[in-house]
Design an enzyme around this catalytic site. Structure first.
Site, PDB file in Angstrom:
ATOM      1  N   HIS A 122     -10.758  -7.028   9.471  1.00  0.00           N
ATOM      2  CA  HIS A 122     -11.941  -7.857   9.719  1.00  0.00           C
ATOM      3  C   HIS A 122     -12.091  -8.876   8.602  1.00  0.00           C
ATOM      4  O   HIS A 122     -11.529  -8.722   7.505  1.00  0.00           O
ATOM      5  CB  HIS A 122     -13.183  -6.961   9.788  1.00  0.00           C
ATOM      6  CG  HIS A 122     -14.389  -7.641  10.348  1.00  0.00           C
ATOM      7  ND1 HIS A 122     -14.421  -8.178  11.624  1.00  0.00           N
ATOM      8  CD2 HIS A 122     -15.614  -7.884   9.813  1.00  0.00           C
ATOM      9  CE1 HIS A 122     -15.619  -8.699  11.847  1.00  0.00           C
ATOM     10  NE2 HIS A 122     -16.349  -8.548  10.762  1.00  0.00           N
TER      11      HIS A 122
ATOM     12  N   ASP B 126     -22.174 -11.505   8.224  1.00  0.00           N
ATOM     13  CA  ASP B 126     -21.088 -11.394   9.194  1.00  0.00           C
ATOM     14  C   ASP B 126     -21.435 -12.182  10.456  1.00  0.00           C
ATOM     15  O   ASP B 126     -22.231 -11.724  11.289  1.00  0.00           O
ATOM     16  CB  ASP B 126     -20.835  -9.930   9.548  1.00  0.00           C
ATOM     17  CG  ASP B 126     -19.555  -9.742  10.346  1.00  0.00           C
ATOM     18  OD1 ASP B 126     -18.937 -10.746  10.710  1.00  0.00           O
ATOM     19  OD2 ASP B 126     -19.183  -8.581  10.600  1.00  0.00           O
TER      20      ASP B 126
ATOM     21  N   CYS C 112     -12.608 -12.682  14.535  1.00  0.00           N
ATOM     22  CA  CYS C 112     -13.478 -12.667  13.362  1.00  0.00           C
ATOM     23  C   CYS C 112     -13.070 -13.711  12.332  1.00  0.00           C
ATOM     24  O   CYS C 112     -13.924 -14.308  11.663  1.00  0.00           O
ATOM     25  CB  CYS C 112     -13.500 -11.278  12.744  1.00  0.00           C
ATOM     26  SG  CYS C 112     -11.883 -10.706  12.148  1.00  0.00           S
TER      27      CYS C 112
END
Length: 662
Positions: free
Chosen positions: A451, A467, A407
């Site tokens: 994250h 995202d 991520c």
């Protein structure tokens, strides 16, 4: 307890047992030489008791103290700090063993044991640790009882029974003090070791950092919502806002700390929830955007993160209200927008050129963002915990060469491209999702839920979160990390014994969640019973009370509890109503304190004859009492009052309690 009285065998035995139980929970943060030192000191003290060794002299004591100080410096690097202080305390607790000469010294050792036991809560305050602490507490009390009564030598478990009774008698007073005694701040504090033993986010981020966290199964925090728990895909727990980029790492900017709170408008229904956060050694708290809390000493900074004045060095319970649909800085803060456009002067030329190309094709910033997301979704990018090493131009190498990452790779690359295209953007680091525990209807967030995502700014709309990882691995956002990494089998591969790896076993998973629910209740209702929670409870029960009235009520309730306990201990309703039998029972108790116990089925005359032989100096008074008792009890006449010879016997016996019979 007499200062110069020697230490009994049973007292020394319980002291050694208590030391083992007190030291055991500290072994995880103690150097190994502590164990060797205890074995040596315990063996030395036993040999002293057996008169096969001598007490240490002044030079030996000084050498031992210097050796301990040197050992702490070599193992901890300093004599200052929490771990070093605990090692010193445990070492003193052990060294005191070899110089025990009297019961006064033993009392000092017992008091050191109580203090050492309390320090274990600085490292572990779980419910299991609290339950275990009852064992060393009972052992220390048993040692205290055994030191004073030599007649327990033949029955070593009697002191333990007495210690358990003392603990049970203290429970009502303990509950009273826990509920109503004001919570006071610490008089002093010790610095925590520098991030040692603490897993969590740091104030800067590289892709490898987030990937490392995702291999840890440690708990970060638990969250309990007022009402229905939102879908996992909406749980983006903000911790940090990272604005500075040096070509390799993203880090915080000090500008947001100096600026006033951000401008934002409440829109939609708020979410209310409570969080029990594990110790992190860092000052930031977790919350869903936009988060606000009324906790003392916590502020929401200009970049929307919550920060505490002091680092979170132990479990912390706090209440949060969030507005997920809030409009954040629609007008924009000029200094914040400048920071959100900062890029290194050189490097990653291909990414910069691509950003300009996107800007020319998409004049509307929203269309450019959509084009970027579509690119991540369309091209063969791979979500993995095992990306290849990137070169000096890490953004270029990821976007155009490897296309494999975690991520942090996707969030960092997208933020870089947006900035190069002239759109203010920044990286947000925190946690995403969590595991719902149906037993308590709360969410568990572990370190592997760490994250990173992106938020960019548009005029009139303010900061908007997006995202890019969802475009590559939607299963990571909707179903968690384990589902996203199912293909490469890298989920917690370094922790084969973690129960989180075996969630497919229903019985084991149910057992894990049930145990976690118990721990969560412990943290919320016991560890979290502080300050405002206590005041609110008192107000709910008694209305508005000032501190003076509350103090008087606490003293009155404590006195009432002590009176009830004394009534229960002395039990006047159980006393013998027959005055003659009551006098004989007093005669039995008096002799028992001097080591002469009446046997089962032993008659009064046989008992008195045996007592006369064992206490020859008081034989005349014993026989006088027996004669008066028999005359008044069996002959129906009273030539002499039994109470008079009983008083004479009490005066004739020595004041010092001792065991005559071995």
């Amino acid at each position: 307890m007499k200062a110069g009285q020697p230490i009994t065998r049973i007292g020394l035995t319980w002291l050694l047992v208590a030391q083992v139980l007190v030291i055991l929970p500290h072994l995880l943060h103690l150097p190994l030489w502590i164990i060797a030192m205890w074995l040596g000191c315990a063996g030395w003290r036993i040999q002293i008791f057996r008169m096969r060794a001598q007490y240490p002299g002044a030079l030996v004591k000084a050498a031992l103290i210097l050796a301990v100080a040197l050992g702490v410096i070599l193992s901890r690097g300093t004599l200052v700090g929490l771990e070093a202080a605990v090692v010193l305390l445990v070492a003193v607790f052990i060294l005191k063993l070899v110089e025990l000469r009297s019961q006064r010294d033993a009392l000092v050792l017992v008091l050191l044991g109580f203090f050492t036991q309390v320090t274990a809560y600085l490292f572990n305050d779980s419910m299991l640790a609290a339950l275990y602490s009852l064992l060393p507490l009972c052992a220390l009390l048993a040692a205290l009882v055994g030191l004073q009564q030599s007649r327990f030598a033949e029955r070593p478990l009697v002191p333990l029974k007495a210690a358990g009774t003392l603990l049970l008698q203290a429970v009502p007073l303990m509950l009273l003090l826990f509920l109503f005694f004001p919570r006071l701040g610490p008089l002093w504090s010790l610095p925590l070791p520098n991030d040692k033993g603490i897993t969590g986010l740091s104030d800067s981020m590289s892709p490898a950092d987030i990937a490392e966290l995702s291999r840890s199964d440690e708990l970060a925090f638990r969250a309990s919502f007022d009402g229905q728990v939102p879908p996992v895909s909406q749980l983006y727990w903000r911790a940090l806002t990272l604005e500075r980029f040096d070509g390799r790492r993203w880090s915080q900017s000090i500008g947001s700390e100096r600026e006033p709170g951000a401008d934002w408008r409440r829109v939609g229904e708020p979410l209310r929830y409570s969080i029990v956060m594990q110790a992190s050694g860092k000052p930031w708290l977790f919350g869903l955007d936009v988060a606000q809390t009324q906790e003392e000493g916590v502020r929401t900074l200009a970049d929307f993160r919550m920060e505490r004045r002091q680092p979170v060095d132990r479990s912390l319970l706090y209440q949060v209200t969030s507005w997920p649909q809030a409009v954040r800085e629609p007008e924009g803060n000029p200094s914040a927008l400048r920071r959100a456009l900062q890029l290194p002067a050189q490097g990653d030329a291909r990414a910069r050129a691509w950003a300009q190309e996107l800007r020319q094709r998409h004049k509307d910033p929203r269309q450019l963002v959509e084009a970027l997301l579509a690119h991540f979704h369309r091209e063969p990018y791979v979500y993995t915990l095992k990306p290849p090493r990137l070169g000096e131009d890490s953004i270029d190498a990821f976007l155009f060469d490897s296309r494999r990452g975690f991520c942090a790779h996707y969030a960092g690359a997208m933020t870089f491209v947006l900035r190069a295209a002239g759109i203010p953007a920044r990286v947000v680091a925190g946690y995403q999702g969590g595991e719902l525990n149906p037993a308590g209807n709360y969410v568990l967030v572990h370190q592997f839920d760490a994250h990173a995502w992106v938020e960019y700014w548009l005029p009139g709309r303010g900061w908007t979160s997006v995202d890019p990882t969802f475009q590559v691995a939607p299963s990571r956002i909707e179903r968690g990390l384990e589902e996203a990494l199912a293909g490469e089998q890298s989920f917690l591969e370094g922790a084969p014994l973690s129960p989180l790896r075996y969630r497919q076993l229903a019985w084991l998973n149910d057992l894990r969640l049930a145990w976690d629910n118990l721990n969560y209740g412990w943290q919320r209702w016991v560890l979290g019973y502080q300050g405002a929670v206590q005041v609110e409870l008192v107000r709910r029960w008694f209305g508005s009370l000032d501190s003076r009235l509350l103090g008087l009520g606490l003293v009155a309730a404590g006195g009432l509890l002590m009176a009830v306990l004394a009534l229960f201990l002395f039990a006047p309703w159980r006393r013998e109503r027959d005055p003659q039998l009551r006098q004989f029972q007093a005669f039995e108790r008096l002799l028992a304190r001097h080591g002469v116990q009446r046997g089962k089925g032993e008659g009064p005359r046989d008992f008195a004859d045996r007592a006369s032989r064992e206490l020859p100096g008081q034989a005349a008074q014993i026989r006088a009492f027996l004669a008066a008792f028999e005359a008044s009890r069996y002959a129906g006449r009273s030539p002499a009052d039994p109470s008079a010879p009983l008083r004479a016997l009490r005066k004739a016996l020595p004041w010092r309690l001792r065991a005559v019979r071995r």
